[in-house]
Write a protein that holds these residues in place. Structure first.
Motif, PDB file in Angstrom:
ATOM      1  N   ILE A 159      -1.775 -14.149 -15.982  1.00  0.00           N
ATOM      2  CA  ILE A 159      -0.323 -14.008 -16.007  1.00  0.00           C
ATOM      3  C   ILE A 159       0.095 -12.554 -16.237  1.00  0.00           C
ATOM      4  O   ILE A 159       1.199 -12.149 -15.883  1.00  0.00           O
ATOM      5  CB  ILE A 159       0.284 -14.935 -17.092  1.00  0.00           C
ATOM      6  N   TYR A 160      -0.814 -11.751 -16.813  1.00  0.00           N
ATOM      7  CA  TYR A 160      -0.513 -10.333 -17.039  1.00  0.00           C
ATOM      8  C   TYR A 160      -0.317  -9.585 -15.717  1.00  0.00           C
ATOM      9  O   TYR A 160       0.304  -8.526 -15.704  1.00  0.00           O
ATOM     10  CB  TYR A 160      -1.642  -9.678 -17.834  1.00  0.00           C
ATOM     11  N   TRP A 161      -0.865 -10.145 -14.632  1.00  0.00           N
ATOM     12  CA  TRP A 161      -0.720  -9.486 -13.335  1.00  0.00           C
ATOM     13  C   TRP A 161       0.734  -9.466 -12.874  1.00  0.00           C
ATOM     14  O   TRP A 161       1.094  -8.686 -11.992  1.00  0.00           O
ATOM     15  CB  TRP A 161      -1.594 -10.191 -12.290  1.00  0.00           C
ATOM     16  N   LEU A 162       1.570 -10.304 -13.467  1.00  0.00           N
ATOM     17  CA  LEU A 162       2.993 -10.306 -13.111  1.00  0.00           C
ATOM     18  C   LEU A 162       3.665  -8.981 -13.468  1.00  0.00           C
ATOM     19  O   LEU A 162       4.731  -8.659 -12.934  1.00  0.00           O
ATOM     20  CB  LEU A 162       3.716 -11.458 -13.820  1.00  0.00           C
ATOM     21  N   GLN A 163       3.018  -8.220 -14.346  1.00  0.00           N
ATOM     22  CA  GLN A 163       3.589  -6.942 -14.752  1.00  0.00           C
ATOM     23  C   GLN A 163       3.586  -5.918 -13.623  1.00  0.00           C
ATOM     24  O   GLN A 163       4.195  -4.855 -13.746  1.00  0.00           O
ATOM     25  CB  GLN A 163       2.830  -6.375 -15.957  1.00  0.00           C
ATOM     26  N   ILE A 164       2.906  -6.248 -12.521  1.00  0.00           N
ATOM     27  CA  ILE A 164       2.934  -5.370 -11.357  1.00  0.00           C
ATOM     28  C   ILE A 164       4.361  -5.195 -10.867  1.00  0.00           C
ATOM     29  O   ILE A 164       4.735  -4.134 -10.349  1.00  0.00           O
ATOM     30  CB  ILE A 164       2.048  -5.936 -10.217  1.00  0.00           C
ATOM     31  N   PHE A 165       5.208  -6.209 -11.057  1.00  0.00           N
ATOM     32  CA  PHE A 165       6.605  -6.131 -10.625  1.00  0.00           C
ATOM     33  C   PHE A 165       7.438  -5.242 -11.547  1.00  0.00           C
ATOM     34  O   PHE A 165       8.585  -4.911 -11.225  1.00  0.00           O
ATOM     35  CB  PHE A 165       7.214  -7.536 -10.571  1.00  0.00           C
ATOM     36  N   PHE A 166       6.862  -4.867 -12.673  1.00  0.00           N
ATOM     37  CA  PHE A 166       7.532  -3.931 -13.581  1.00  0.00           C
ATOM     38  C   PHE A 166       7.007  -2.520 -13.380  1.00  0.00           C
ATOM     39  O   PHE A 166       7.792  -1.577 -13.200  1.00  0.00           O
ATOM     40  CB  PHE A 166       7.302  -4.363 -15.042  1.00  0.00           C
ATOM     41  N   TYR A 167       5.688  -2.366 -13.379  1.00  0.00           N
ATOM     42  CA  TYR A 167       5.101  -1.023 -13.334  1.00  0.00           C
ATOM     43  C   TYR A 167       5.132  -0.389 -11.945  1.00  0.00           C
ATOM     44  O   TYR A 167       5.286   0.828 -11.825  1.00  0.00           O
ATOM     45  CB  TYR A 167       3.654  -1.057 -13.850  1.00  0.00           C
ATOM     46  N   PHE A 168       4.979  -1.203 -10.881  1.00  0.00           N
ATOM     47  CA  PHE A 168       4.951  -0.606  -9.546  1.00  0.00           C
ATOM     48  C   PHE A 168       6.277   0.048  -9.165  1.00  0.00           C
ATOM     49  O   PHE A 168       6.288   1.186  -8.668  1.00  0.00           O
ATOM     50  CB  PHE A 168       4.544  -1.644  -8.498  1.00  0.00           C
ATOM     51  N   PRO A 169       7.433  -0.609  -9.372  1.00  0.00           N
ATOM     52  CA  PRO A 169       8.699   0.086  -9.085  1.00  0.00           C
ATOM     53  C   PRO A 169       8.872   1.351  -9.914  1.00  0.00           C
ATOM     54  O   PRO A 169       9.391   2.359  -9.413  1.00  0.00           O
ATOM     55  CB  PRO A 169       9.760  -0.969  -9.444  1.00  0.00           C
ATOM     56  N   LEU A 170       8.443   1.322 -11.179  1.00  0.00           N
ATOM     57  CA  LEU A 170       8.539   2.522 -12.011  1.00  0.00           C
ATOM     58  C   LEU A 170       7.668   3.635 -11.454  1.00  0.00           C
ATOM     59  O   LEU A 170       8.053   4.809 -11.469  1.00  0.00           O
ATOM     60  CB  LEU A 170       8.127   2.208 -13.451  1.00  0.00           C
ATOM     61  N   LEU A 171       6.482   3.261 -10.969  1.00  0.00           N
ATOM     62  CA  LEU A 171       5.577   4.243 -10.368  1.00  0.00           C
ATOM     63  C   LEU A 171       6.227   4.900  -9.159  1.00  0.00           C
ATOM     64  O   LEU A 171       6.162   6.126  -8.989  1.00  0.00           O
ATOM     65  CB  LEU A 171       4.273   3.549  -9.958  1.00  0.00           C
ATOM     66  N   ILE A 172       6.864   4.110  -8.313  1.00  0.00           N
ATOM     67  CA  ILE A 172       7.514   4.630  -7.109  1.00  0.00           C
ATOM     68  C   ILE A 172       8.681   5.549  -7.476  1.00  0.00           C
ATOM     69  O   ILE A 172       8.810   6.666  -6.954  1.00  0.00           O
ATOM     70  CB  ILE A 172       8.012   3.480  -6.216  1.00  0.00           C
ATOM     71  N   ILE A 173       9.539   5.079  -8.382  1.00  0.00           N
ATOM     72  CA  ILE A 173      10.728   5.852  -8.752  1.00  0.00           C
ATOM     73  C   ILE A 173      10.341   7.174  -9.407  1.00  0.00           C
ATOM     74  O   ILE A 173      10.895   8.234  -9.077  1.00  0.00           O
ATOM     75  CB  ILE A 173      11.632   5.035  -9.697  1.00  0.00           C
ATOM     76  N   PHE A 174       9.377   7.121 -10.329  1.00  0.00           N
ATOM     77  CA  PHE A 174       8.960   8.352 -11.004  1.00  0.00           C
ATOM     78  C   PHE A 174       8.336   9.341 -10.012  1.00  0.00           C
ATOM     79  O   PHE A 174       8.660  10.533 -10.020  1.00  0.00           O
ATOM     80  CB  PHE A 174       7.960   8.039 -12.118  1.00  0.00           C
ATOM     81  N   SER A 175       7.441   8.848  -9.160  1.00  0.00           N
ATOM     82  CA  SER A 175       6.751   9.722  -8.204  1.00  0.00           C
ATOM     83  C   SER A 175       7.732  10.366  -7.235  1.00  0.00           C
ATOM     84  O   SER A 175       7.642  11.569  -6.943  1.00  0.00           O
ATOM     85  CB  SER A 175       5.690   8.925  -7.432  1.00  0.00           C
TER      86      SER A 175
END
Length: 269
Positions: free
Chosen positions: A143-159
């Motif tokens: 279930i921790y893999w659901l955090q991809i929907f939190f960290y991936f957008p942050l990765l895109i926005i920051f980059s």
């Protein structure tokens, strides 16, 4: 803030154009190679193989909390390499592609986004390789893999925020690209990509604990949390707010700077 909103609207409106530009650029580059687009897969795999030989076979790397070291390292490298490429290549995209954008009916602000799209394949392979290795050690999808929907957008926005800001700086100050390369060489070792800084007794604990303020470290550890199920993002408390505020600040500064020099880019170049 108005410029940041305008920038976001441009990325959404012209995203399809950015993807097409990325595909055209990749195809154009691939035609010059014998293996063509196969290098999109081979290059990250070769990088993983080299690091496996160096750190897995020769140096027998260790990771914190008894985690599988190669999976830990590959995930960190995948996230870091993605940010590095998006920022360094994106910072050059405006100066290199300005003549193209001047002839077409789309804003120059989408050029860093176009560069970013091209690195998603490499990111997927490197992080995916780390996840596969983690499974061999018993860290199966959870279930921790659901955090991809939190960290991936942050990765895109920051980059993209960093890429846009650096592209504006490079337009005005072309020598900035050298400093940017030096910064990323330091961050490779200062952001916990390959080495866990907690293993070095010479580094003060205060500095180690404050690492989460570093956006690069925050994102790298976030993706490791996804793979190894260590903690949820809300467990990081105020560090989440700190990252969001830093990213929002960078986005506003980057957008404002870009909009101010947009009409004068040709003069600088």
């Amino acid at each position: 803030m108005k410029d940041a909103i305008l920038y976001i609207k441009e990325q959404i409106k012209y995203f399809r154009v950015a993807v097409n530009l990325s595909q055209y650029s990749t195809k154009s580059t691939s035609m010059q190679n014998k293996f063509g687009r196969l290098w999109e897969i081979l290059d990250p795999l070769v990088q993983l193989a080299i690091n496996y030989l160096i750190f897995g076979v020769l140096m027998h790397r260790t990771a914190p909390d008894g985690l599988p070291p190669l999976a830990w390292m590959f995930i960190g490298m995948g996230v870091y390499t993605f940010m590095q490429h998006v920022i360094t290549v994106g910072s050059k995209s405006v100066t290199r592609q300005f003549k193209l954008t001047a002839k077409m009916k789309f804003p120059v602000s989408i050029m860093p986004t176009s560069s970013m799209v091209g690195f998603l394949t490499e990111f997927s392979i490197m992080v995916g390789g780390g996840l596969v290795i983690a499974m061999f050690y018993g860290y199966y999808p959870s279930i921790y893999w659901l955090q991809i929907f939190f960290y991936f957008p942050l990765l895109i926005i920051f980059s993209l925020s960093m890429s846009l800001l650096c592209s504006s700086i490079e337009v005005v100050f072309p020598d900035f690209k050298f400093f940017l390369n030096y910064i990323f060489r330091f961050l490779m070792y200062g952001s916990g990509v390959i080495f866990d800084l907690g293993h070095f007794s010479v580094i003060p604990n205060l500095f180690i604990q404050a690492q989460l303020i570093n956006p690069f470290y925050y994102l790298i550890e976030g993706f490791r949390d996804i793979a190894f199920g260590r903690e949820w993002f809300w467990d990081k408390g105020m560090f989440n707010l700190g990252f969001v505020l830093i990213t929002l600040f960078l986005l506003i500064i980057a957008a404002n700077t870009h909009m101010k020099i947009r009409d004068r880019i040709s003069d600088y170049l």
